[in-house]
Design an enzyme around this catalytic site. Structure first.
Site, PDB file in Angstrom:
ATOM      1  N   ARG A 160       0.841  -1.206   0.000  1.00 18.87           N
ATOM      2  CA  ARG A 160       0.000   0.000   0.000  1.00 18.87           C
ATOM      3  C   ARG A 160       0.870   1.248   0.000  1.00 18.87           C
ATOM      4  O   ARG A 160       0.618   2.206  -0.697  1.00 18.87           O
ATOM      5  CB  ARG A 160      -0.922  -0.009   1.213  1.00 18.87           C
ATOM      6  CG  ARG A 160      -2.258  -0.708   0.993  1.00 18.87           C
ATOM      7  CD  ARG A 160      -2.121  -2.129   0.458  1.00 18.87           C
ATOM      8  NE  ARG A 160      -3.410  -2.813   0.362  1.00 18.87           N
ATOM      9  CZ  ARG A 160      -3.933  -3.552   1.333  1.00 18.87           C
ATOM     10  NH1 ARG A 160      -3.255  -3.760   2.450  1.00 18.87           N
ATOM     11  NH2 ARG A 160      -5.113  -4.107   1.183  1.00 18.87           N
ATOM     12  N   ASP A 189      -0.107  -6.316  -3.467  1.00 13.11           N
ATOM     13  CA  ASP A 189      -1.526  -6.071  -3.200  1.00 13.11           C
ATOM     14  C   ASP A 189      -2.132  -5.341  -4.388  1.00 13.11           C
ATOM     15  O   ASP A 189      -1.447  -5.106  -5.391  1.00 13.11           O
ATOM     16  CB  ASP A 189      -1.715  -5.288  -1.883  1.00 13.11           C
ATOM     17  CG  ASP A 189      -2.928  -5.788  -1.122  1.00 13.11           C
ATOM     18  OD1 ASP A 189      -4.045  -5.662  -1.660  1.00 13.11           O
ATOM     19  OD2 ASP A 189      -2.778  -6.330  -0.008  1.00 13.11           O
ATOM     20  N   HIS A 266      -6.586  -9.591  -3.928  1.00 17.38           N
ATOM     21  CA  HIS A 266      -5.563  -8.546  -3.747  1.00 17.38           C
ATOM     22  C   HIS A 266      -4.504  -8.623  -4.853  1.00 17.38           C
ATOM     23  O   HIS A 266      -3.307  -8.515  -4.596  1.00 17.38           O
ATOM     24  CB  HIS A 266      -4.921  -8.662  -2.355  1.00 17.38           C
ATOM     25  CG  HIS A 266      -5.853  -8.250  -1.253  1.00 17.38           C
ATOM     26  ND1 HIS A 266      -6.238  -6.945  -1.056  1.00 17.38           N
ATOM     27  CD2 HIS A 266      -6.500  -8.976  -0.305  1.00 17.38           C
ATOM     28  CE1 HIS A 266      -7.077  -6.877  -0.019  1.00 17.38           C
ATOM     29  NE2 HIS A 266      -7.260  -8.093   0.448  1.00 17.38           N
ATOM     30  N   GLU A 330      -9.866 -11.983   1.900  1.00 21.08           N
ATOM     31  CA  GLU A 330     -10.686 -11.008   1.187  1.00 21.08           C
ATOM     32  C   GLU A 330     -10.669 -11.220  -0.317  1.00 21.08           C
ATOM     33  O   GLU A 330     -10.355 -10.311  -1.075  1.00 21.08           O
ATOM     34  CB  GLU A 330     -10.189  -9.583   1.532  1.00 21.08           C
ATOM     35  CG  GLU A 330     -10.301  -9.292   3.006  1.00 21.08           C
ATOM     36  CD  GLU A 330      -9.729  -7.928   3.385  1.00 21.08           C
ATOM     37  OE1 GLU A 330     -10.273  -7.308   4.310  1.00 21.08           O
ATOM     38  OE2 GLU A 330      -8.732  -7.496   2.773  1.00 21.08           O
ATOM     39  N   TYR A 421      -3.946  -5.518  15.460  1.00 18.40           N
ATOM     40  CA  TYR A 421      -3.903  -4.672  14.268  1.00 18.40           C
ATOM     41  C   TYR A 421      -3.429  -3.271  14.640  1.00 18.40           C
ATOM     42  O   TYR A 421      -4.205  -2.390  15.026  1.00 18.40           O
ATOM     43  CB  TYR A 421      -5.265  -4.674  13.558  1.00 18.40           C
ATOM     44  CG  TYR A 421      -5.319  -5.772  12.509  1.00 18.40           C
ATOM     45  CD1 TYR A 421      -4.836  -7.051  12.806  1.00 18.40           C
ATOM     46  CD2 TYR A 421      -5.809  -5.540  11.226  1.00 18.40           C
ATOM     47  CE1 TYR A 421      -4.844  -8.060  11.852  1.00 18.40           C
ATOM     48  CE2 TYR A 421      -5.824  -6.553  10.265  1.00 18.40           C
ATOM     49  CZ  TYR A 421      -5.344  -7.806  10.590  1.00 18.40           C
ATOM     50  OH  TYR A 421      -5.344  -8.807   9.641  1.00 18.40           O
TER      51      TYR A 421
HETATM   52  C1  ACM Z   1      -6.307  -8.914   6.427  1.00 18.83           C
HETATM   53  O1  ACM Z   1      -6.245  -8.078   7.325  1.00 18.83           O
HETATM   54  N1  ACM Z   1      -6.996  -8.655   5.337  1.00 18.83           N
HETATM   55  C2  ACM Z   1      -5.639 -10.185   6.538  1.00 18.83           C
END
Ligand code: ACM
Ligand code: ZN
Length: 532
Positions: A160, A189, A266, A330, A421
């Site tokens: 990112r 990504d 991604h 995702e 996180y």
């Molecule tokens: C994630 O946070 N998408 C693994």
């Protein structure tokens, strides 16, 4: 006069015996037995550190001792007068275990392996932070220590935002300071591809570039043509030579670099170069906003696996890690539902749901990587279509995925958003910190994490290899900003990873933190000074 000088002499002895060193560092060692009486041994910079001759790793450890403690490496010999000795041979099945003994003979470190010696040196290094001059007083002590978990990870997303290679080295230094031994490197990504693939030279060159980035948050601001973008290109990738040097740098510090190439989702950056690998055929362009793309790799196109195998072959060439991270998070299955190739593949394999297509790719990758002696690890979505035989799971959407995987006797790294996180805000008042993705993860909440859920049996608990904090960088724009998000929350995480639960105590941790913060300042590490 005589009485006065006797008094002065006595005072001098007391002063000489005094030391501020308590060895109460972060992470807190398992046991610190101070010898009563306050005797000290002098660690004089410029004196020797003896290491076992002809052991390259121990020489390197002695050099670390030189860098951190000011002692000079000398190959061990009977004549040695070195103030410090480092050796192997500690009887402990945990390779990271060590003991430090400080007594009238000097300072002695013994490791169960070379990594244990390295951690002992880190402990001493942190213990003497703030001690000035060339002569440092160390109280007599016996320290025995070993980490609780074998997997102590930290992830950095370099897709990112791209972080220069010099910062990656610094990041590794920071991890080493905190006893971390796995650096999970998120390399690709939707918004950027950062890994040089020599057989696909266009990939990093083109997909490592995006012309601009959305300003502020997607949510609410995402408005088609009216969306605001900055005018700053984000660009960069790591060459294989740079990566090899990083892997070596990390290995010297007993850190394994685990690369992640996220699949099958991604992948928009890669699709922008190879649109035929997407279900619709594109065109696609490297994303300049955040979120989850419906466009993923086509699971029914044989070229997809050919592409992946080329990429992962070169990945394995430069990353010796046993674990290879295949992502898996995702990845919407909407395109697969509508794609004739994907549907034909499902029919061919007699699959009942699209999630099983992801498992099909994972199994192919698992087999391919197993031939190279590697094992796959993926985010917890990989459970949805059934785990491939030997896959490990990184549980991020809470503990649930990790619990399920452990019950199936698959290995697990716990990294639930609520505790791990560190792209989340760390203070309640959002105005007092840079824009972040959301959430609220204060230091205390990181500290409170328990990686082994109570509902697991003792047998199942053995499948929890450890824990990891993740630094996603949608909103983390520079090295200083990354450090600010990382510290001191990494300090809290490192006690989760290292310290036995019964020894964990947040108040006590907060008392030990200022010495580490002092070190951050001295080393030029940015960190969040407010604590919640
Ligand atoms: C994630 O946070 N998408 C693994
Ligand atoms: Zn398809």
């Amino acid at each position: 006069m005589k009485r006065l000088s006797t008094f002065l002499m006595a005072a001098a002895v007391v002063i000489a015996a005094h030391s501020n060193v308590t060895y109460q560092v972060i992470p807190l060692p398992n046991s610190i037995n101070m010898e009563p009486g306050g005797n000290v041994v002098l660690l004089v910079r410029g004196q020797g550190v003896a290491y076992p001759a002809e052991n390259e790793k121990m020489l390197r450890n002695a050099q670390f001792a030189q860098e951190y403690l000011g002692v000079i490496p000398e190959a061990d010999s009977k004549k040695s007068k070195a103030v410090m000795q480092i050796s192997l041979g500690l009887q402990n099945p945990n390779p990271d275990a060590y003991t430090i003994t400080v007594n009238k003979k000097g300072i002695s470190i013994q490791g169960a392996s070379e990594s244990g010696v390295f951690y002992a040196i880190q402990t001493l290094r942190k213990s003497i932070e703030g001690e000035k001059g060339d002569t440092i007083r160390l109280p007599y002590v016996t320290i025995t220590d070993e980490p609780r978990f074998g997997y102590r990870g930290t992830m950095l997303d370099c897709a990112r935002h791209f972080f220069p290679i010099e910062f990656i080295r610094k990041y590794i230094d920071i991890l080493a300071l905190h006893g971390v031994n796995k650096f999970h490197w998120h390399l690709t990504d939707d918004q950027g591809w950062r890994f040089e693939v020599k057989s696909l030279p266009e990939l990093a060159k083109k997909a490592g570039y995006r012309p601009h980035t959305i300003i502020g948050k997607n949510v609410g601001l995402w408005d088609g043509a009216n969306t605001l973008f900055d005018d700053t290109p984000e660009e960069g990738y790591y060459t294989q030579n740079q990566i090899k040097a990083i892997v070596e740098y990390a290995a010297e510090r007993y850190i394994t670099v685990i690369p992640e190439i996220d699949l099958p989702g991604h992948m928009v950056a890669a699709l922008s170069v190879y649109p035929e690998l997407g279900c619709t055929g594109g065109p696609y362009s490297v994303w300049c906003q955040w979120g989850i793309s419906d466009d993923v790799l086509c699971a029914g196109n044989p070229k997809t696996l050919e592409f992946l195998k080329k990429v992962y072959t070169e990945l394995c060439d430069v990353f010796p890690s046993k674990f290879i991270h295949i992502g898996g998070d995702e990845s919407p299955r909407r395109r697969w539902q509508q794609c004739p190739k994907c549907q034909a593949k499902m029919k061919e394999l007699d699959l009942k749901k699209e999630a099983e297509l992801q498992t099909y790719i994972n199994k192919e990758m698992e087999r391919f990587l197993a031939e190279k002696g590697r094992e796959i690890i993926g985010w917890d979505e990989t459970l949805e279509g059934g785990l491939s035989e030997n896959a490990s799971v990184m549980s991020w959407r809470g503990y649930k995925g990790g619990i399920e995987a452990a019950r199936q006797h698959h290995r697990v790294i716990m990294t639930p958003t609520n505790n791990c996180y560190i792209d989340y805000y760390q203070l309640k008042d959002q105005n007092k910190q840079p824009l972040a993705i959301g959430g609220y993860l204060p230091l205390s909440k990181v500290y409170s994490m328990e990686p082994v859920p109570a509902e697991l049996t003792e047998e199942e608990s053995k499948f929890i290899l450890g824990a990891q904090c993740n630094l996603w960088t949608e909103y983390v724009v520079s090295p200083d900003h990354a450090m600010y998000m990382l510290m001191p929350r990494l300090a809290a995480m490192c006690e989760v990873q290292w310290t036995q639960p019964k020894a964990k105590d947040y108040e006590n941790f907060c008392k030990r933190l200022p010495l580490l913060q002092q070190m951050y300042r001295r080393l030029g590490y940015k960190y969040c000074t407010a604590i919640e």
